[in-house]
Design a protein around this motif. Structure first.
Motif, PDB file in Angstrom:
ATOM      1  N   TRP A  51      41.163  38.954  38.709  1.00 46.80           N
ATOM      2  CA  TRP A  51      42.309  39.802  39.100  1.00 46.80           C
ATOM      3  C   TRP A  51      43.536  39.567  38.225  1.00 46.80           C
ATOM      4  O   TRP A  51      43.605  38.639  37.393  1.00 46.80           O
ATOM      5  CB  TRP A  51      42.343  39.643  40.546  1.00 46.80           C
ATOM      6  CG  TRP A  51      43.218  38.319  41.257  1.00 46.80           C
ATOM      7  CD1 TRP A  51      42.658  37.003  41.162  1.00 46.80           C
ATOM      8  CD2 TRP A  51      44.432  38.412  41.862  1.00 46.80           C
ATOM      9  NE1 TRP A  51      43.485  36.304  41.580  1.00 46.80           N
ATOM     10  CE2 TRP A  51      44.672  36.990  41.925  1.00 46.80           C
ATOM     11  CE3 TRP A  51      45.322  39.192  42.046  1.00 46.80           C
ATOM     12  CZ2 TRP A  51      46.035  36.383  42.748  1.00 46.80           C
ATOM     13  CZ3 TRP A  51      46.454  38.759  42.808  1.00 46.80           C
ATOM     14  CH2 TRP A  51      46.657  37.404  43.042  1.00 46.80           C
ATOM     15  N   HIS A  52      44.482  40.193  38.767  1.00 41.33           N
ATOM     16  CA  HIS A  52      45.681  40.145  37.919  1.00 41.33           C
ATOM     17  C   HIS A  52      46.200  38.830  37.566  1.00 41.33           C
ATOM     18  O   HIS A  52      46.799  38.518  36.412  1.00 41.33           O
ATOM     19  CB  HIS A  52      46.926  41.061  38.804  1.00 41.33           C
ATOM     20  CG  HIS A  52      48.235  41.245  38.081  1.00 41.33           C
ATOM     21  ND1 HIS A  52      49.351  40.145  38.218  1.00 41.33           N
ATOM     22  CD2 HIS A  52      48.971  41.769  37.168  1.00 41.33           C
ATOM     23  CE1 HIS A  52      50.322  40.608  37.636  1.00 41.33           C
ATOM     24  NE2 HIS A  52      50.011  41.527  37.062  1.00 41.33           N
ATOM     25  N   GLN A 378      35.249  34.936  50.857  1.00 34.92           N
ATOM     26  CA  GLN A 378      35.957  34.743  49.590  1.00 34.92           C
ATOM     27  C   GLN A 378      34.983  34.760  48.478  1.00 34.92           C
ATOM     28  O   GLN A 378      35.726  34.768  47.117  1.00 34.92           O
ATOM     29  CB  GLN A 378      36.308  33.122  49.664  1.00 34.92           C
ATOM     30  CG  GLN A 378      37.558  33.023  50.918  1.00 34.92           C
ATOM     31  CD  GLN A 378      38.085  31.661  50.975  1.00 34.92           C
ATOM     32  OE1 GLN A 378      37.154  30.874  50.507  1.00 34.92           O
ATOM     33  NE2 GLN A 378      39.274  31.280  51.703  1.00 34.92           N
ATOM     34  N   ARG A 379      33.798  34.544  48.374  1.00 32.93           N
ATOM     35  CA  ARG A 379      33.190  34.661  47.393  1.00 32.93           C
ATOM     36  C   ARG A 379      32.222  35.997  47.167  1.00 32.93           C
ATOM     37  O   ARG A 379      31.176  35.917  46.418  1.00 32.93           O
ATOM     38  CB  ARG A 379      31.974  33.337  47.323  1.00 32.93           C
ATOM     39  CG  ARG A 379      32.601  32.142  46.996  1.00 32.93           C
ATOM     40  CD  ARG A 379      32.233  30.832  47.568  1.00 32.93           C
ATOM     41  NE  ARG A 379      32.984  29.693  47.143  1.00 32.93           N
ATOM     42  CZ  ARG A 379      34.215  29.469  47.583  1.00 32.93           C
ATOM     43  NH1 ARG A 379      34.730  30.213  48.239  1.00 32.93           N
ATOM     44  NH2 ARG A 379      34.825  28.519  47.166  1.00 32.93           N
ATOM     45  N   GLY A 380      32.720  36.959  47.620  1.00 36.37           N
ATOM     46  CA  GLY A 380      32.083  38.170  47.492  1.00 36.37           C
ATOM     47  C   GLY A 380      32.824  38.863  46.214  1.00 36.37           C
ATOM     48  O   GLY A 380      33.818  38.726  45.765  1.00 36.37           O
ATOM     49  N   PRO A 381      32.195  39.900  45.647  1.00 33.93           N
ATOM     50  CA  PRO A 381      32.788  40.522  44.427  1.00 33.93           C
ATOM     51  C   PRO A 381      34.062  40.975  44.345  1.00 33.93           C
ATOM     52  O   PRO A 381      34.687  40.947  43.215  1.00 33.93           O
ATOM     53  CB  PRO A 381      31.635  41.639  44.021  1.00 33.93           C
ATOM     54  CG  PRO A 381      31.083  42.065  45.430  1.00 33.93           C
ATOM     55  CD  PRO A 381      31.093  40.633  46.029  1.00 33.93           C
ATOM     56  N   TYR A 382      34.522  41.372  45.536  1.00 32.21           N
ATOM     57  CA  TYR A 382      35.794  41.946  45.581  1.00 32.21           C
ATOM     58  C   TYR A 382      36.712  41.223  46.316  1.00 32.21           C
ATOM     59  O   TYR A 382      37.766  41.805  47.239  1.00 32.21           O
ATOM     60  CB  TYR A 382      35.908  43.397  46.037  1.00 32.21           C
ATOM     61  CG  TYR A 382      35.018  44.373  45.006  1.00 32.21           C
ATOM     62  CD1 TYR A 382      35.141  44.426  43.663  1.00 32.21           C
ATOM     63  CD2 TYR A 382      33.730  44.930  45.658  1.00 32.21           C
ATOM     64  CE1 TYR A 382      34.069  45.241  42.937  1.00 32.21           C
ATOM     65  CE2 TYR A 382      32.714  45.747  45.114  1.00 32.21           C
ATOM     66  CZ  TYR A 382      33.086  45.746  43.621  1.00 32.21           C
ATOM     67  OH  TYR A 382      32.167  46.563  42.821  1.00 32.21           O
ATOM     68  N   ALA A 383      36.652  39.824  46.255  1.00 31.87           N
ATOM     69  CA  ALA A 383      37.480  39.031  47.336  1.00 31.87           C
ATOM     70  C   ALA A 383      38.913  38.622  46.951  1.00 31.87           C
ATOM     71  O   ALA A 383      39.693  38.379  47.919  1.00 31.87           O
ATOM     72  CB  ALA A 383      36.600  37.639  47.354  1.00 31.87           C
ATOM     73  N   LYS A 384      39.200  39.066  45.586  1.00 31.47           N
ATOM     74  CA  LYS A 384      40.476  38.880  45.273  1.00 31.47           C
ATOM     75  C   LYS A 384      41.556  40.042  45.961  1.00 31.47           C
ATOM     76  O   LYS A 384      41.113  40.795  46.366  1.00 31.47           O
ATOM     77  CB  LYS A 384      40.911  38.711  43.746  1.00 31.47           C
ATOM     78  CG  LYS A 384      39.832  37.591  43.094  1.00 31.47           C
ATOM     79  CD  LYS A 384      40.135  36.298  43.505  1.00 31.47           C
ATOM     80  CE  LYS A 384      39.556  35.042  42.779  1.00 31.47           C
ATOM     81  NZ  LYS A 384      39.939  33.810  43.523  1.00 31.47           N
ATOM     82  N   PRO A 385      42.793  39.437  45.851  1.00 33.48           N
ATOM     83  CA  PRO A 385      43.872  40.485  46.507  1.00 33.48           C
ATOM     84  C   PRO A 385      43.798  41.914  45.940  1.00 33.48           C
ATOM     85  O   PRO A 385      43.512  42.001  44.904  1.00 33.48           O
ATOM     86  CB  PRO A 385      45.193  39.753  46.041  1.00 33.48           C
ATOM     87  CG  PRO A 385      44.869  38.179  45.930  1.00 33.48           C
ATOM     88  CD  PRO A 385      43.566  38.264  45.452  1.00 33.48           C
ATOM     89  N   TYR A 390      38.347  44.024  38.125  1.00 36.02           N
ATOM     90  CA  TYR A 390      38.405  43.805  36.755  1.00 36.02           C
ATOM     91  C   TYR A 390      36.905  43.669  36.139  1.00 36.02           C
ATOM     92  O   TYR A 390      36.568  44.275  35.207  1.00 36.02           O
ATOM     93  CB  TYR A 390      39.374  42.627  36.187  1.00 36.02           C
ATOM     94  CG  TYR A 390      40.805  43.132  36.474  1.00 36.02           C
ATOM     95  CD1 TYR A 390      41.314  44.146  37.118  1.00 36.02           C
ATOM     96  CD2 TYR A 390      41.841  41.931  35.956  1.00 36.02           C
ATOM     97  CE1 TYR A 390      42.842  44.397  37.021  1.00 36.02           C
ATOM     98  CE2 TYR A 390      42.872  42.261  36.170  1.00 36.02           C
ATOM     99  CZ  TYR A 390      43.661  43.432  36.630  1.00 36.02           C
ATOM    100  OH  TYR A 390      44.825  43.473  36.669  1.00 36.02           O
ATOM    101  N   SER A 391      36.148  42.585  36.664  1.00 43.05           N
ATOM    102  CA  SER A 391      34.914  42.288  36.061  1.00 43.05           C
ATOM    103  C   SER A 391      33.961  43.514  36.045  1.00 43.05           C
ATOM    104  O   SER A 391      33.169  43.697  35.134  1.00 43.05           O
ATOM    105  CB  SER A 391      34.436  41.253  36.691  1.00 43.05           C
ATOM    106  OG  SER A 391      35.407  39.998  36.650  1.00 43.05           O
ATOM    107  N   ARG A 392      34.029  44.141  37.115  1.00 40.56           N
ATOM    108  CA  ARG A 392      33.196  45.320  37.399  1.00 40.56           C
ATOM    109  C   ARG A 392      33.279  46.477  36.353  1.00 40.56           C
ATOM    110  O   ARG A 392      32.554  47.060  35.936  1.00 40.56           O
ATOM    111  CB  ARG A 392      33.029  45.813  38.733  1.00 40.56           C
ATOM    112  CG  ARG A 392      32.777  44.633  39.800  1.00 40.56           C
ATOM    113  CD  ARG A 392      31.643  43.882  39.543  1.00 40.56           C
ATOM    114  NE  ARG A 392      31.692  42.833  40.530  1.00 40.56           N
ATOM    115  CZ  ARG A 392      31.737  41.648  40.256  1.00 40.56           C
ATOM    116  NH1 ARG A 392      31.867  41.544  38.898  1.00 40.56           N
ATOM    117  NH2 ARG A 392      31.701  40.570  41.285  1.00 40.56           N
TER     118      ARG A 392
END
Length: 528
Positions: A51-52, A378-385, A390-392
């Motif tokens: 993420w950012h 927290q460990r899901g693919p879109y867990a960040k704020p 980005y990775s996807r």
């Protein structure tokens, strides 16, 4: 009435067998708990998308030292020491989610190991082990462990600077106080807010009889450490406008302090923790009154100021001046929360007498079970704020694009505080075969965090030369803002100026992917 810290008293004499046993556990316990903490934080650390903020780490740490120093004198000096460390790290490891976050995972392990050492100094071995386990599963810590920022490292340093502080107060040697000064300087340089732990230590000295005898040495050492870090402190203070984006005073401040700061918005974990502390401290107070046991006084005198003072000072400043409070900035106080919870659990379990150990295991297991769902989230693919992806986005572009295709980044993004091209920052190989037609001056040339992104009407010639274009922008809301009709996968609604310019040069939408918060649009030449 205050009590002396137990660490200040002389150690009792022990037999050879006892010394051998203690020598073994002295090293085995921290190592074992450190490895457990690394395993917990490291599990699926690679799963959440970059993420950012992590892109900012890559952007700065990936530069040459002169370019990095130039940037830090203008922005982000607060993370300067961390960036320098990551600069060396990225020279020897690949740029992936796992490797970029591994230093934070290891920092959690170092913090847990230190908490075992500290727990034994201010309480008992059982409390030390339980506190380290609580630290390893505390939601704030498991979040910091998979964040390529300096928060986990700040927590580890806070633990060890407190270990050195306790040892210095106990031994009263010049060497110990010099070491304390150096630890204060390092922790402050790594993360400025860590300087507030000095204020917490001062309170610890003030509330303990033996501690008050060391105030002079402490003040001298603390001032020396702060003086060493003074250039960084002054530089970071000059960049205070960087946190101007933090929301002003609001009505959810109590939630942020009590639920977000240590529990990463896991309300059930926060509630259970509060109940455990209230019940445990109540039992502990009764035990101290009845047994004159100094263990409680030692731990409380160490943990409570560490937990309360830094947060209170920043909240006071934020309420009277500029708001500089953010929950994750206080990750360095999370070990104090774990210490308090660990001692509370042991006190409560002690009510069961000889069955205290099974009851303690049950309490720990229940605490872990309540935290587990949030740990997995927290460990899901879109867990960040903001659910950043980005990775996807990078994976999609890499798998679907052809060599020689062009990539165009949207200038404005609703969910992303930086330009969309930060996606390329965290995964350069995914875009290596594409032509970046919207890049202006590089971030290093500008002395800023991000490369310049040019508006599409400034790159007409480049657009005309493209066989196909990949546009990266915000995810569509899914409906036409004018008609309310559903948006078809090939409908150009909400693509804005980028779409209009690209379309005017003979391109049509071939395919459109709506990801979590991002949108990827593939344009091909009309008629192909």
């Amino acid at each position: 009435m205050t009590s002396p810290l137990p660490v200040l008293a002389s150690e009792p004499r022990r037999s050879g067998v006892e010394r051998g046993t203690l020598g073994w556990t002295r090293w085995c316990d921290p190592l074992l708990l450190g490895l457990v903490a690394v395993a917990i934080s490291g599990f699926r650390s690679w799963s959440p998308s970059f993420w950012h903020d992590e892109a900012a780490t890559v952007s700065v740490a990936g530069r040459d030292i002169p370019d990095m120093v130039r940037l830090l004198f203008d922005v982000d000096a607060v993370h300067g020491a961390y960036y320098l460390g990551m600069h060396g790290w990225l020279r020897v490891v690949p740029l992936t989610e796992f490797w970029l976050r591994l230093p934070s995972v290891l920092a959690v392990g170092i913090g847990a190991a230190g908490l075992v050492v500290l727990g034994k100094l201010v309480s008992t071995r059982r409390v030390a082990l339980v506190a380290a386990l609580v630290f390893a599963i505390l939601p704030r810590v498991t979040s910091a462990g998979i964040e390529a920022r300096s928060y986990a490292l700040s927590a580890a340093l806070a633990v060890w600077v407190t270990v050195v502080f306790v040892v210095a107060v106990r031994r009263r040697t010049g060497t110990a106080w010099v070491l304390y000064a150096l630890f204060v300087a390092v922790s402050t340089t790594v993360f400025l807010y860590s300087i507030l732990i000095v204020a917490a230590h001062l309170v610890t000295l003030a509330v303990t009889k033996t501690g008050r005898r060391c105030v002079g040495s402490f003040v001298l050492a603390a001032c020396a450490g702060i003086a060493i870090a003074a250039p960084v402190i002054v530089l970071v203070q000059s960049q205070a406008d960087q946190v101007s984006w933090i929301a002003g005073r609001n009505f959810d401040l109590v939630w942020i302090v009590l639920v977000e700061q240590y529990f990463d918005n896991a309300l059930p974990v926060a509630v259970v923790s509060g109940l455990l502390v209230v019940a445990g401290v109540t039992v502990g107070i009764v035990r101290e009154r009845d047994r004159r046991d100094g263990d409680q006084a030692g731990l409380l005198a160490t943990a409570v100021p560490w937990l309360v003072v830094p947060t209170a000072l920043v909240l006071l400043y934020s309420l009277t001046s500029q708001n500089v409070y953010l929950g994750r900035y206080f990750t360095f106080t999370a070990p104090a929360c774990a210490l308090l919870l660990g001692q509370s659990m042991v006190w409560i379990a002690g009510l069961a007498g000889r069955r205290s150990l099974p009851l303690l295991a049950v309490i720990l297991a229940l605490f872990g079970a309540i935290a587990l769902p949030y740990y997995l989230v927290q460990r899901g693919p879109y867990a960040k704020p903001s659910g950043m992806d980005y990775s996807r986005v990078a994976d999609l572009v890499e798998s679907e694009s052809a060599p020689g295709d062009c990539v165009l980044y949207d200038l404005k993004n609703v969910w992303n505080p930086g330009p969309m091209r930060t996606v390329e920052t965290v995964d350069p190989p995914a875009f290596a075969a594409l032509r970046d037609i919207s890049r202006g001056s590089t971030a290093a040339e500008l002395g800023e965090l991000w490369d310049e992104t040019l508006a599409p009407d400034r790159i007409a010639d480049q657009i005309r030369s493209c066989p196909a274009i990949w546009l990266l922008t915000d995810r569509s809301a899914g409906v036409d803002s004018h008609t309310g009709a559903a948006v078809d996968s090939r409908d150009p609604v909400a693509l804005g100026a980028n779409f209009r310019v690209v379309r005017s040069y003979g391109f049509d939408v071939d395919e459109r992917w709506q990801l979590n918060v991002s949108q990827v649009v593939h344009f091909v030449r009309r008629g192909t």
